[in-house]
Scaffold this motif. Structure first.
Motif, PDB file in Angstrom:
ATOM      1  N   GLN A  36     -32.531  -7.615  10.439  1.00  0.00           N
ATOM      2  CA  GLN A  36     -31.150  -8.117  10.456  1.00  0.00           C
ATOM      3  C   GLN A  36     -30.208  -6.949  10.188  1.00  0.00           C
ATOM      4  OE1 GLN A  36     -30.303 -12.229   9.196  1.00  0.00           O
ATOM      5  NE2 GLN A  36     -31.971 -11.955   7.743  1.00  0.00           N
ATOM      6  N   PRO A  37     -29.013  -7.021  10.738  1.00  0.00           N
ATOM      7  CA  PRO A  37     -28.023  -5.992  10.409  1.00  0.00           C
ATOM      8  C   PRO A  37     -27.358  -6.307   9.074  1.00  0.00           C
ATOM      9  CG  PRO A  37     -27.138  -7.501  12.048  1.00  0.00           C
ATOM     10  CD  PRO A  37     -28.535  -7.949  11.758  1.00  0.00           C
ATOM     11  N   TYR A  39     -24.109  -5.456   7.099  1.00  0.00           N
ATOM     12  CA  TYR A  39     -22.795  -4.857   7.284  1.00  0.00           C
ATOM     13  C   TYR A  39     -22.242  -4.463   5.922  1.00  0.00           C
ATOM     14  CZ  TYR A  39     -22.451  -6.307  12.188  1.00  0.00           C
ATOM     15  OH  TYR A  39     -22.635  -6.460  13.534  1.00  0.00           O
ATOM     16  N   THR A  41     -19.119  -3.338   3.656  1.00  0.00           N
ATOM     17  CA  THR A  41     -17.650  -3.379   3.735  1.00  0.00           C
ATOM     18  C   THR A  41     -17.077  -2.316   2.809  1.00  0.00           C
ATOM     19  OG1 THR A  41     -17.621  -5.084   2.036  1.00  0.00           O
ATOM     20  CG2 THR A  41     -17.523  -5.820   4.309  1.00  0.00           C
ATOM     21  N   ALA A  46      -5.774   0.783  -1.922  1.00  0.00           N
ATOM     22  CA  ALA A  46      -4.381   1.216  -2.060  1.00  0.00           C
ATOM     23  C   ALA A  46      -3.577   0.154  -2.789  1.00  0.00           C
ATOM     24  CB  ALA A  46      -3.776   1.468  -0.678  1.00  0.00           C
ATOM     25  N   THR A  47      -2.620   0.587  -3.584  1.00  0.00           N
ATOM     26  CA  THR A  47      -1.776  -0.371  -4.297  1.00  0.00           C
ATOM     27  C   THR A  47      -0.719  -0.898  -3.335  1.00  0.00           C
ATOM     28  OG1 THR A  47      -0.364   1.421  -5.053  1.00  0.00           O
ATOM     29  CG2 THR A  47      -2.141   0.735  -6.509  1.00  0.00           C
ATOM     30  N   PHE A  52      -3.553  -8.278  -5.484  1.00  0.00           N
ATOM     31  CA  PHE A  52      -4.500  -8.728  -4.477  1.00  0.00           C
ATOM     32  C   PHE A  52      -4.953  -7.553  -3.616  1.00  0.00           C
ATOM     33  CE2 PHE A  52      -3.456 -12.664  -6.011  1.00  0.00           C
ATOM     34  CZ  PHE A  52      -2.193 -13.138  -5.677  1.00  0.00           C
ATOM     35  N   LYS A  53      -6.215  -7.602  -3.209  1.00  0.00           N
ATOM     36  CA  LYS A  53      -6.736  -6.556  -2.341  1.00  0.00           C
ATOM     37  C   LYS A  53      -6.362  -6.862  -0.893  1.00  0.00           C
ATOM     38  CE  LYS A  53     -10.809  -5.550  -5.145  1.00  0.00           C
ATOM     39  NZ  LYS A  53     -12.268  -5.615  -5.220  1.00  0.00           N
ATOM     40  N   ASP A  54      -5.991  -5.821  -0.180  1.00  0.00           N
ATOM     41  CA  ASP A  54      -5.756  -5.973   1.253  1.00  0.00           C
ATOM     42  C   ASP A  54      -7.094  -6.102   1.976  1.00  0.00           C
ATOM     43  OD1 ASP A  54      -2.850  -3.890   1.169  1.00  0.00           O
ATOM     44  OD2 ASP A  54      -2.962  -6.023   1.651  1.00  0.00           O
ATOM     45  N   VAL A  55      -7.016  -6.341   3.275  1.00  0.00           N
ATOM     46  CA  VAL A  55      -8.225  -6.592   4.043  1.00  0.00           C
ATOM     47  C   VAL A  55      -9.134  -5.367   4.021  1.00  0.00           C
ATOM     48  CG1 VAL A  55      -7.044  -5.903   6.181  1.00  0.00           C
ATOM     49  CG2 VAL A  55      -9.083  -7.328   6.306  1.00  0.00           C
ATOM     50  N   PRO A  56     -10.437  -5.564   3.770  1.00  0.00           N
ATOM     51  CA  PRO A  56     -11.366  -4.439   3.816  1.00  0.00           C
ATOM     52  C   PRO A  56     -11.699  -4.080   5.260  1.00  0.00           C
ATOM     53  CG  PRO A  56     -12.548  -6.462   3.332  1.00  0.00           C
ATOM     54  CD  PRO A  56     -11.088  -6.835   3.433  1.00  0.00           C
ATOM     55  N   ARG A  57     -12.465  -3.021   5.421  1.00  0.00           N
ATOM     56  CA  ARG A  57     -12.943  -2.665   6.752  1.00  0.00           C
ATOM     57  C   ARG A  57     -14.460  -2.699   6.767  1.00  0.00           C
ATOM     58  NH1 ARG A  57     -10.649   2.389   9.831  1.00  0.00           N
ATOM     59  NH2 ARG A  57     -12.167   1.473  11.253  1.00  0.00           N
ATOM     60  N   LEU A  58     -14.987  -2.906   7.950  1.00  0.00           N
ATOM     61  CA  LEU A  58     -16.424  -2.852   8.111  1.00  0.00           C
ATOM     62  C   LEU A  58     -16.848  -1.402   8.164  1.00  0.00           C
ATOM     63  CD1 LEU A  58     -17.365  -5.583  10.724  1.00  0.00           C
ATOM     64  CD2 LEU A  58     -17.991  -5.505   8.327  1.00  0.00           C
ATOM     65  N   GLU A 144     -28.465  -5.230  16.975  1.00  0.00           N
ATOM     66  CA  GLU A 144     -29.187  -6.331  17.598  1.00  0.00           C
ATOM     67  C   GLU A 144     -28.440  -6.841  18.835  1.00  0.00           C
ATOM     68  OE1 GLU A 144     -29.389  -9.439  14.628  1.00  0.00           O
ATOM     69  OE2 GLU A 144     -27.342 -10.097  15.026  1.00  0.00           O
TER      70      GLU A 144
END
Lengths: 313, 515
Positions: A36-37, A39, A41, A46-47, A52-58, A144
């Motif tokens: 299985q892959p 992923y 994140t 950044a503040t 709240f945390k901003d969107v993460p990246r893969l 996959e």
């Protein structure tokens, strides 16, 4: 339809090109696990004036899996061919390895295809009353492919080996390196296990998938252990104390294809177990058998720390 | 008498929203604030410092206490009814003013458009809010500002939808309480920007010179009100002092509008956020609570407790369980519970506990979310708080403040893997929304995720393959939940990645109205 484990199947073949191949698939006697892959994140730290945390990246995609299987008379040897990189008269041992797998899984929902799958480690376990099992750990450098294709044509797997197949014409022998092992070196053992690394591993650079693994990018290590059913002589303790160099042959005999494992050169750790019947736990500290064509143990003329072979009758 | 767990007691009370200095201001009144808990073990963190001096013998002295604070947790089932909204506010940190609603069932041909206005035969207005589709029934939720009941028939006045709705069943007037995580603070402090709720009264009147915003009026009892513009045909006054009810006529105190305003109609006061004149009210945001814990030996009063983590766990054949971890200032021992203290009636009936089988989980891209079968789910919020001392705090903690960003988690196990759609969401990093809600009749409670990404969709090795979903909530200032909470009724101040909504019969505005 939901995926049900008993209706899943897997197959593999040695892949010669750069893409997935399914022309010579071998049905894999898998009992659990799948590739299985994973992923990863990467958080956005950044503040932004809020808590709240901003969107993460893969980030990296680590394609891995540990596949548990029954060691059998057909598929296992094809697996060894890829794990070690070659077969020389049905003998499989370490050397330069440029081979890799293509794997395919079907779970009733999708057919999953994996190309460029490299073995990372192999574990063999054999214990009294049970079948011989294996765990193959793999890493892949291609993601996959989930398809609705038909599962390919496959060669069926063979019968599985039992621990008790090391009897009759089969055996488990350990002895010093003075002479070749004989009937006199036969042992009764309750358990036997081996762990081997392949020399392949994943490596990440400036792309999300792993770089193509290179043979010997990680150290090749072979380790093992067995449990002698009874303590009735100080042989192993003396070998332990003296650092005596030893050799081992395990032969499983069932059907027409027999599995033979040879370890030419090792010393041991030995300890007695505190049970009603005292047993001996032996740990193998395995090394290579010399260098070039100069063998430390001339009874087994190969440098590789271990050799598997298929003996047909 | 030896202590026995089954005879323990617990009570939870929010401390005042005109908070005293850190270390004081415990809410000592228990009354009906007892709550049924599962686990509660008040613990103190007491650190010692050893005298390491050499005294030419091999012996140590007794160490000294240098740190002394509360760090403990308690857990409870989640309930459809009862006062556990106080715990929800304490955990989330902010609450919007409750919205009065009625919920009906009906057979509709055309679903109303959000915002469509209907009237009952008495002329009360009902504004369509949302449709809620569950396994066993579909509910239609209407805002009922006038707190009327729909009766048997609703007639459309504006917007689109069926011209007439025959009401099959209807709730009484209920209230939707929406809780947001506070993006600015967790300690006791003034409200920021337009967050402070102000008591507002809407009147109709015949005016010659309309006041300007900020003009001050007072009624016949001397209560003062500040003019704050209009809302449709009504004039808005923000209550400043005295009673929040306009008695008689309004006389101008400052400004240049009509000297006297005679209200023709007057709505009951309600709270609103998003208004100017934030200085009119003296409240602060206070997320401190006093917990009382009673054993057979003595009672303990734990004061100035602040939430540092809360989690929800629900799995098949079980109830919703919420666990709260907290820090606190100190605790005293004594006799605090009395025979008159009690549980709220709703918590005496186990049918009010939220069960997994009453739960619905919706996941998917906005407006394409679908109900999925989940065997187990976990929602968690970690509130990073600074644990520190200084020369002013003595052996106790300084009031904890933010020490990092929230860590919000949402994990679920899909009961059967039968499609690779979730793997697709992961591979394509698709924007998703999520809902975990439960209902019993017209009562509802649920967590709503404004923005999600799916980080994991791995398959397990069980006989019937399940799928592990690891969803990451993140901050998105867009209102992706407008189909559930339109901004004209739910003017979210925080744009919190996770919201908690409770729909019940309790009109109390938990954040500012203590009971």
């Amino acid at each position: 339809m939901s995926a049900v484990k008993i209706l899943t199947k897997a197959a593999f073949q040695s892949q010669s090109g750069a893409e997935y191949e399914e022309t010579a698939m071998q049905l894999f006697p898998i009992t659990s696990g799948r590739i299985q892959p994973n992923y990863n994140t990467v958080d956005n730290e950044a503040t932004n004036g809020t808590a709240f945390k901003d969107v993460p990246r893969l980030g990296n995609i680590d394609i891995t899996g540990t596949l548990s299987f029954q060691v059998d008379t057909v598929a296992f040897f094809k697996l060894l061919n890829v794990f070690f990189g070659s077969a020389d008269s049905d003998k499989y041992k370490y050397g330069t390895n440029a081979k890799k797998f293509s794997f395919v899984f079907s779970d009733g929902v999708k057919v999953y295809k994996y190309a460029n799958v490299y073995p990372k480690s192999l574990k063999i376990t054999s214990s009294a009353g049970n079948k011989v099992t294996g765990d193959l750990e793999v890493v892949a450098s291609s993601n996959e492919s989930r398809t609705t294709d038909i599962f390919p044509e496959v060669t069926d797997y063979g019968d599985f080996f039992l621990h008790s197949d090391m009897s009759g014409d089969g055996f488990f022998r350990v002895g010093d390196q003075d002479n070749a092992l004989t009937l006199a070196d036969n042992l009764y053992i309750e358990e036997f296990s081996l762990e081997l690394t392949s020399g392949f591993d994943s490596q990440f650079a400036n792309q999300r998938l792993s770089l193509t693994p290179i043979y010997a990018m990680t150290a090749i290590e072979v380790s093992g252990s067995f449990k002698v059913s009874r303590y009735d002589a100080d042989t192993f303790l003396n070998w332990r104390d003296n650092g005596t160099k030893l050799q081992l042959i395990a032969k499983y005999v069932y059907g027409n294809e027999n599995l033979v494992i040879k370890i030419p050169n090792f010393i041991i750790q030995a300890e007695l177990e505190d049970e009603d019947i005292i047993k001996q736990n032996i740990t193998l500290l395995i090394g290579r058998n010399g260098y070039g064509t100069s063998y430390l143990n001339s009874n087994m003329e190969f440098i590789s720390p271990i050799e598997f072979s298929k003996e047909s009758e | 008498m030896s202590d026995v767990k089954t005879l323990h007691k617990a009570a939870f009370a929010l401390e005042s929203d005109k908070p005293a200095a850190w270390g004081s201001g415990a809410n000592t009144v228990i009354g009906q604030k007892m709550f049924p808990f599962l686990e509660f073990s008040p613990q103190k963190t007491i650190n010692h410092e050893q005298n390491n001096s050499i005294y030419s013998d091999g012996f140590k002295e007794t160490p000294r206490v240098v740190t002394n604070y509360l760090e403990a947790s308690f857990s409870h089932y989640q309930w459809f009814k009862g006062p556990l909204k106080d715990i929800a506010f304490w955990a989330f940190g902010y609450e919007l003013p409750p919205v009065p609603v009625v919920v009906i069932t009906a057979d509709l041909t055309t679903e109303p458009q959000q915002g469509a206005v209907y009237e009952n035969t008495a002329g009360d207005s009902f504004v369509f809010l949302r449709k809620e589709e569950y396994r066993d029934e579909t509910l239609y939720v209407f805002v009922s500002e006038e707190k009327g009941l729909p009766g048997s028939t609703l007639t459309r006045v504006s917007g689109t939808g069926d011209a007439e709705i025959t009401v099959l069943t209807s709730s009484s007037v209920m209230y939707e309480h929406l809780f947001e995580l506070d993006k600015d603070s967790r300690h006791a402090c003034p409200y920021k920007e337009l967050q402070k709720p102000l008591a507002v009264i809407y009147i109709t009147a015949s005016l010659t010179d309309v006041p300007e915003e900020g003009d001050v009026y007072q009624d016949e009892n001397g209560s003062k009100f500040v003019y704050a513009g209009t809302n449709g045909s009504k004039y808005r006054f923000i209550w400043e002092t005295g009673n929040p009810i306009i008695e008689g006529d309004l006389s101008r105190v400052s400004g240049e509008g009509d000297e006297t305003i005679i209200p023709l109609t007057e709505d009951s006061y309600k709270y609103e956020v998003g208004l100017d004149f934030q200085d009119l009210d003296t409240r602060d945001k206070c997320r401190r609570a006093t917990l009382h814990f009673g054993t057979e030996v003595s009672d303990q009063r734990l004061r100035n407790c602040v939430c540092k983590r809360f989690t929800l766990h629900s799995e098949a054949s079980k109830f919703w369980e919420v666990t709260n971890e907290f820090l606190g200032y100190d605790c005293e021992k004594g006799t605090y519970f009395s025979s008159g203290d009690s549980f709220p009636d709703a918590t005496l009936d186990a049918s009010n506990i939220i069960a997994h089988h009453q739960t619905q989980v919706l996941l998917g891209p906005k407006n394409s979310e679908v109900s999925v079968g989940i065997t187990s789910l976990d929602v968690g919020v970690e509130i990073p708080l600074e644990v520190g001392q200084d020369t002013l705090s003595s052996v106790y903690l300084k009031e904890p403040v933010f020490n990092g960003k929230y860590n919000i988690s949402f994990n679920a196990i899909l009961s059967r893997y039968s499609s690779d759609v979730f793997q697709g969401y992961r591979d394509n990093w698709t924007d998703l929304i999520g809902v975990v809600r439960a209902k019993e009749g017209f009562f509802s409670a649920g967590y709503y995720f404004n923005a999600l990404k799916e980080a994991e969709a791995s398959l397990d090795d069980s006989e019937v393959t399940k799928q592990n979903l690891n969803l990451i909530p993140y901050y998105d200032s867009a209102n992706n939940l407008d189909a559930y909470f339109p901004s004209n009724y739910f003017p979210q101040q925080m744009k919190s990645p996770v919201l908690y909504m409770v729909r019940d019969s309790d009109p109390r505005y938990t954040m500012i109205e203590r009971f």
